[in-house]
Design a protein around this motif. Sequence first.
Motif, short mmCIF file in Angstrom:
data_model
loop_
_atom_site.label_atom_id
_atom_site.label_comp_id
_atom_site.label_asym_id
_atom_site.label_seq_id
_atom_site.Cartn_x
_atom_site.Cartn_y
_atom_site.Cartn_z
N ASP A 13 0.85 -1.19 0.00
CA ASP A 13 0.00 0.00 0.00
C ASP A 13 0.89 1.25 0.00
O ASP A 13 1.03 1.92 1.01
CB ASP A 13 -0.92 -0.03 1.23
CG ASP A 13 -2.01 1.01 1.14
OD1 ASP A 13 -2.07 1.73 0.13
OD2 ASP A 13 -2.81 1.09 2.07
N TYR A 14 1.52 1.51 -1.15
CA TYR A 14 2.47 2.61 -1.24
C TYR A 14 1.87 3.99 -0.96
O TYR A 14 2.54 4.82 -0.36
CB TYR A 14 3.18 2.59 -2.60
CG TYR A 14 4.19 1.47 -2.68
CD1 TYR A 14 5.31 1.46 -1.87
CD2 TYR A 14 4.00 0.42 -3.56
CE1 TYR A 14 6.22 0.43 -1.94
CE2 TYR A 14 4.91 -0.62 -3.63
CZ TYR A 14 6.02 -0.60 -2.81
OH TYR A 14 6.92 -1.62 -2.86
N PRO A 15 0.63 4.28 -1.34
CA PRO A 15 0.09 5.61 -1.00
C PRO A 15 0.03 5.84 0.51
O PRO A 15 0.38 6.92 0.99
CB PRO A 15 -1.32 5.60 -1.63
CG PRO A 15 -1.21 4.64 -2.76
CD PRO A 15 -0.26 3.58 -2.29
N ASP A 16 -0.38 4.83 1.28
CA ASP A 16 -0.42 5.00 2.74
C ASP A 16 0.97 5.02 3.34
O ASP A 16 1.22 5.72 4.32
CB ASP A 16 -1.27 3.90 3.38
CG ASP A 16 -2.76 4.16 3.25
OD1 ASP A 16 -3.12 5.24 2.73
OD2 ASP A 16 -3.56 3.30 3.65
N TYR A 74 -2.46 -3.33 -0.87
CA TYR A 74 -3.01 -2.19 -1.58
C TYR A 74 -4.39 -2.51 -2.12
O TYR A 74 -4.61 -3.57 -2.71
CB TYR A 74 -2.07 -1.79 -2.72
CG TYR A 74 -2.60 -0.68 -3.59
CD1 TYR A 74 -2.72 0.60 -3.10
CD2 TYR A 74 -3.00 -0.92 -4.89
CE1 TYR A 74 -3.21 1.62 -3.88
CE2 TYR A 74 -3.49 0.10 -5.69
CZ TYR A 74 -3.59 1.36 -5.17
OH TYR A 74 -4.07 2.37 -5.95
#
Length: 155
Positions: A13-16, A74
């Motif tokens: 979950d790269y955005p978080d 993600y």
Amino acid sequence: MGSVMANADKTRDYPDILAGTLMIGLGALGLWAGRDLTFGSAAMMGAGYLPDVICGLLIAIGGFVLIKAIGKSYEPIGETNIQPLIILVVAIGGFAVMAEPLGFVVATIWLLVVGSLADQESRWKEIAISSVILTTFGALVFIYGLGVQMPILPF
């Protein structure tokens, strides 16, 4: 082996992870920027008390977001509609530009009417009523109550 790593990267979950890291970084930057301010105590607050507490909370929340993001995979959000965001930016920007030359009343009505266009379900009667109530309340609180130096009307 290379395709297994590619699949593992897509499940992160790269955005978080980025959001948590950014919050921690901004909190740390705030603590560093206010390092020369006196902290004081809860009973006798110094100039650095509130900034340090807020930055500490930002670091704690960022750490929580980062830890949660590392442990989950993600989930794509899907398609996003950027039109409401653009409408809100125009509404807030218009308020900032109009507040001084046209006064609080005109700028606030602009903000509320244009900002309400971001909601597809808003009705003109509700917009008119809420604009009158919120503009009156805002003028009473900010202009008269708090003494904000801004003209109330353009004339």
